[in-house]
Design a protein around this motif. Structure first.
Motif, PDB file in Angstrom:
ATOM      1  N   ARG A 175       0.834  -1.214   0.000  1.00 30.94           N
ATOM      2  CA  ARG A 175       0.000   0.000   0.000  1.00 30.94           C
ATOM      3  C   ARG A 175       0.866   1.260   0.000  1.00 30.94           C
ATOM      4  N   ILE A 176       1.944   1.237   0.789  1.00 28.73           N
ATOM      5  CA  ILE A 176       2.859   2.385   0.837  1.00 28.73           C
ATOM      6  C   ILE A 176       3.460   2.639  -0.546  1.00 28.73           C
ATOM      7  N   LEU A 177       3.882   1.564  -1.200  1.00 27.50           N
ATOM      8  CA  LEU A 177       4.499   1.683  -2.517  1.00 27.50           C
ATOM      9  C   LEU A 177       3.496   2.135  -3.567  1.00 27.50           C
ATOM     10  N   GLN A 178       2.288   1.590  -3.507  1.00 27.64           N
ATOM     11  CA  GLN A 178       1.252   1.969  -4.473  1.00 27.64           C
ATOM     12  C   GLN A 178       0.880   3.439  -4.310  1.00 27.64           C
ATOM     13  N   LYS A 179       0.822   3.905  -3.065  1.00 27.72           N
ATOM     14  CA  LYS A 179       0.507   5.305  -2.809  1.00 27.72           C
ATOM     15  C   LYS A 179       1.604   6.220  -3.357  1.00 27.72           C
ATOM     16  N   ALA A 180       2.842   5.698  -3.383  1.00 27.40           N
ATOM     17  CA  ALA A 180       3.974   6.477  -3.900  1.00 27.40           C
ATOM     18  C   ALA A 180       4.073   6.415  -5.419  1.00 27.40           C
ATOM     19  N   GLY A 181       3.176   5.645  -6.057  1.00 26.11           N
ATOM     20  CA  GLY A 181       3.149   5.609  -7.517  1.00 26.11           C
ATOM     21  C   GLY A 181       3.733   4.373  -8.164  1.00 26.11           C
ATOM     22  N   TYR A 182       4.145   3.399  -7.340  1.00 24.69           N
ATOM     23  CA  TYR A 182       4.693   2.164  -7.883  1.00 24.69           C
ATOM     24  C   TYR A 182       3.588   1.120  -8.061  1.00 24.69           C
ATOM     25  N   ALA A 183       3.813   0.176  -8.963  1.00 25.57           N
ATOM     26  CA  ALA A 183       2.933  -0.988  -9.081  1.00 25.57           C
ATOM     27  C   ALA A 183       3.554  -2.078  -8.212  1.00 25.57           C
ATOM     28  N   ALA A 184       2.864  -2.472  -7.146  1.00 28.52           N
ATOM     29  CA  ALA A 184       3.450  -3.399  -6.170  1.00 28.52           C
ATOM     30  C   ALA A 184       2.596  -4.656  -6.001  1.00 28.52           C
ATOM     31  N   ASP A 185       3.264  -5.815  -6.050  1.00 32.11           N
ATOM     32  CA  ASP A 185       2.646  -7.106  -5.758  1.00 32.11           C
ATOM     33  C   ASP A 185       3.422  -7.753  -4.619  1.00 32.11           C
ATOM     34  N   TYR A 186       2.873  -8.792  -4.024  1.00 34.16           N
ATOM     35  CA  TYR A 186       3.604  -9.495  -2.972  1.00 34.16           C
ATOM     36  C   TYR A 186       3.333 -10.990  -3.028  1.00 34.16           C
ATOM     37  N   VAL A 187       4.323 -11.745  -2.577  1.00 34.79           N
ATOM     38  CA  VAL A 187       4.221 -13.201  -2.428  1.00 34.79           C
ATOM     39  C   VAL A 187       4.848 -13.552  -1.087  1.00 34.79           C
ATOM     40  N   SER A 188       4.515 -14.741  -0.586  1.00 36.02           N
ATOM     41  CA  SER A 188       4.973 -15.099   0.763  1.00 36.02           C
ATOM     42  C   SER A 188       6.150 -16.067   0.778  1.00 36.02           C
ATOM     43  N   SER A 189       6.656 -16.451  -0.394  1.00 37.51           N
ATOM     44  CA  SER A 189       7.789 -17.376  -0.412  1.00 37.51           C
ATOM     45  C   SER A 189       8.680 -17.118  -1.623  1.00 37.51           C
ATOM     46  N   ALA A 190       9.919 -17.553  -1.509  1.00 42.89           N
ATOM     47  CA  ALA A 190      10.865 -17.408  -2.612  1.00 42.89           C
ATOM     48  C   ALA A 190      10.439 -18.244  -3.806  1.00 42.89           C
ATOM     49  N   GLU A 191       9.862 -19.407  -3.522  1.00 42.92           N
ATOM     50  CA  GLU A 191       9.428 -20.295  -4.603  1.00 42.92           C
ATOM     51  C   GLU A 191       8.340 -19.629  -5.446  1.00 42.92           C
ATOM     52  N   ASP A 192       7.380 -18.971  -4.768  1.00 42.40           N
ATOM     53  CA  ASP A 192       6.325 -18.264  -5.496  1.00 42.40           C
ATOM     54  C   ASP A 192       6.898 -17.087  -6.288  1.00 42.40           C
ATOM     55  N   ALA A 193       7.896 -16.429  -5.710  1.00 43.26           N
ATOM     56  CA  ALA A 193       8.520 -15.290  -6.390  1.00 43.26           C
ATOM     57  C   ALA A 193       9.219 -15.724  -7.668  1.00 43.26           C
ATOM     58  N   LEU A 194       9.930 -16.857  -7.609  1.00 47.27           N
ATOM     59  CA  LEU A 194      10.604 -17.372  -8.804  1.00 47.27           C
ATOM     60  C   LEU A 194       9.586 -17.709  -9.884  1.00 47.27           C
ATOM     61  N   MET A 195       8.464 -18.277  -9.471  1.00 41.85           N
ATOM     62  CA  MET A 195       7.426 -18.677 -10.418  1.00 41.85           C
ATOM     63  C   MET A 195       6.795 -17.447 -11.083  1.00 41.85           C
ATOM     64  N   PRO A 238      10.614 -18.842   4.643  1.00 42.88           N
ATOM     65  CA  PRO A 238      10.464 -20.289   4.830  1.00 42.88           C
ATOM     66  C   PRO A 238      11.055 -21.059   3.649  1.00 42.88           C
ATOM     67  N   VAL A 239      11.543 -22.247   3.914  1.00 43.40           N
ATOM     68  CA  VAL A 239      12.129 -23.164   2.929  1.00 43.40           C
ATOM     69  C   VAL A 239      13.403 -22.562   2.325  1.00 43.40           C
ATOM     70  N   MET A 240      13.278 -21.681   1.336  1.00 44.90           N
ATOM     71  CA  MET A 240      14.450 -21.046   0.727  1.00 44.90           C
ATOM     72  C   MET A 240      14.644 -19.675   1.357  1.00 44.90           C
ATOM     73  N   ASP A 241      15.822 -19.444   1.964  1.00 44.95           N
ATOM     74  CA  ASP A 241      16.051 -18.156   2.622  1.00 44.95           C
ATOM     75  C   ASP A 241      16.284 -17.051   1.589  1.00 44.95           C
ATOM     76  N   GLY A 242      16.234 -15.822   2.068  1.00 49.01           N
ATOM     77  CA  GLY A 242      16.303 -14.666   1.176  1.00 49.01           C
ATOM     78  C   GLY A 242      17.587 -14.558   0.380  1.00 49.01           C
ATOM     79  N   LEU A 243      18.732 -14.879   0.981  1.00 49.54           N
ATOM     80  CA  LEU A 243      20.007 -14.750   0.276  1.00 49.54           C
ATOM     81  C   LEU A 243      20.165 -15.822  -0.809  1.00 49.54           C
ATOM     82  N   THR A 244      19.683 -17.026  -0.530  1.00 49.78           N
ATOM     83  CA  THR A 244      19.718 -18.078  -1.557  1.00 49.78           C
ATOM     84  C   THR A 244      18.841 -17.684  -2.739  1.00 49.78           C
TER      85      THR A 244
END
Length: 268
Positions: free
Chosen positions: A21-41, A58-64
């Motif tokens: 919401r903060i990003l959208q209010k600033a003019g960005y198009a923002a989506d979110y996912v709850s895992s690295a696996e979903d982000a890769l997909m 969870p499962v795959m950490d942020g740095l990996t």
């Protein structure tokens, strides 16, 4: 201007929604996912300009995940965020390829400032790359007009010396294009991404030429209120073009010869 797209990778849904919401209010198009696996997909199906990645996932950490993203999509900017901030974790994130790093809780003003800076740096880098590409094309030796056999010999020489680690003497009458040849050599060499610095030895007063070439330290003489790099130092890693070198005073020629031979300089 095209709206920039950001993907938030955060397993705490409430935090992800609030951040979106903060990003959208600033003019960005923002989506979110709850895992690295979903982000890769999702990154295979949609194009994003930047990922905001929680370091603990969870499962795959942020740095990996970050390392995989940089391998698959090196053009995407990445911002690592974590609630366990420390110097070591920041260094680890940057070594893994993160473009920047922030600690939780995220302060909206600071976050938006960092994002603006990241996008601006990316824009400037893209602009610089474009300018370099244009310069490389502009000064390609094939762009120097001439079909005469003598010109073909010059083209061959340019190509031959471009990647040599040596000094090159370009001779010719005034107005024959010595500067074009020098630029062609530079932009066809391995040094093309480094500076091309030119100085006309005939146009600089004799008493200033030495400081122009070698630079000077603060306090070296009256009026030297700050350190100044010389042309040779500015061109480090690239090419320095000394136009009309024959008009250089003998005293300066000796110092220049020593600098070329020893490959080191000393400021005044």
């Amino acid at each position: 201007m095209e709206q920039q797209r950001i993907l938030i990778v955060e397993d705490e849904v409430h935090s992800a929604v609030l951040l979106a919401r903060i990003l959208q209010k600033a003019g960005y198009a923002a989506d979110y996912v709850s895992s690295a696996e979903d982000a890769l997909m999702i990154s295979e199906e949609a194009e994003y300009d930047l990922f905001i990645i929680d370091q603990v996932l969870p499962v795959m950490d942020g740095l990996t995940f970050l390392k995989q993203v940089k391998e698959l999509h090196p053009q995407i900017l990445t911002l690592i965020v974590t609630a366990y901030g420390s110097i070591s974790s920041a260094v680890e994130a940057l070594k893994a390829g993160a473009d920047d790093y922030l600690e939780k809780p995220l302060v909206p003003e600071k976050l938006l400032h960092v994002l603006r800076r990241m996008f601006e740096e990316k824009r400037l880098k893209r602009e610089i790359d474009s300018l370099r590409s244009n310069l490389t094309q502009q000064y390609h030796f094939a762009n120097i007009i001439g079909k005469h056999p003598k010109m073909q010999q010059i083209f061959h020489l340019i190509k031959s010396v471009a990647n040599l680690e040596c000094s090159v003497l370009v001779c010719g009458e005034t107005g024959t294009g010595k500067d074009l040849v020098a630029k062609a050599i530079h932009f066809q060499s391995r040094r093309a991404q480094q500076p091309f610095v030119a100085i006309n030895c005939a146009s600089v007063p004799e008493n200033l030429l030495e400081s122009e070439l070698f630079g000077f330290e603060r306090g070296a003489f009256t009026g030297a209120y700050r350190l100044k790099k010389g042309k040779l130092e500015e061109a480090q890693g690239g090419t320095v073009f000394l136009d009309e070198i024959g008009d250089m005073p003998i005293s300066v020629q000796g110092k220049l010869l020593r600098a070329i031979q020893e490959k080191r300089i000393e400021r005044l």
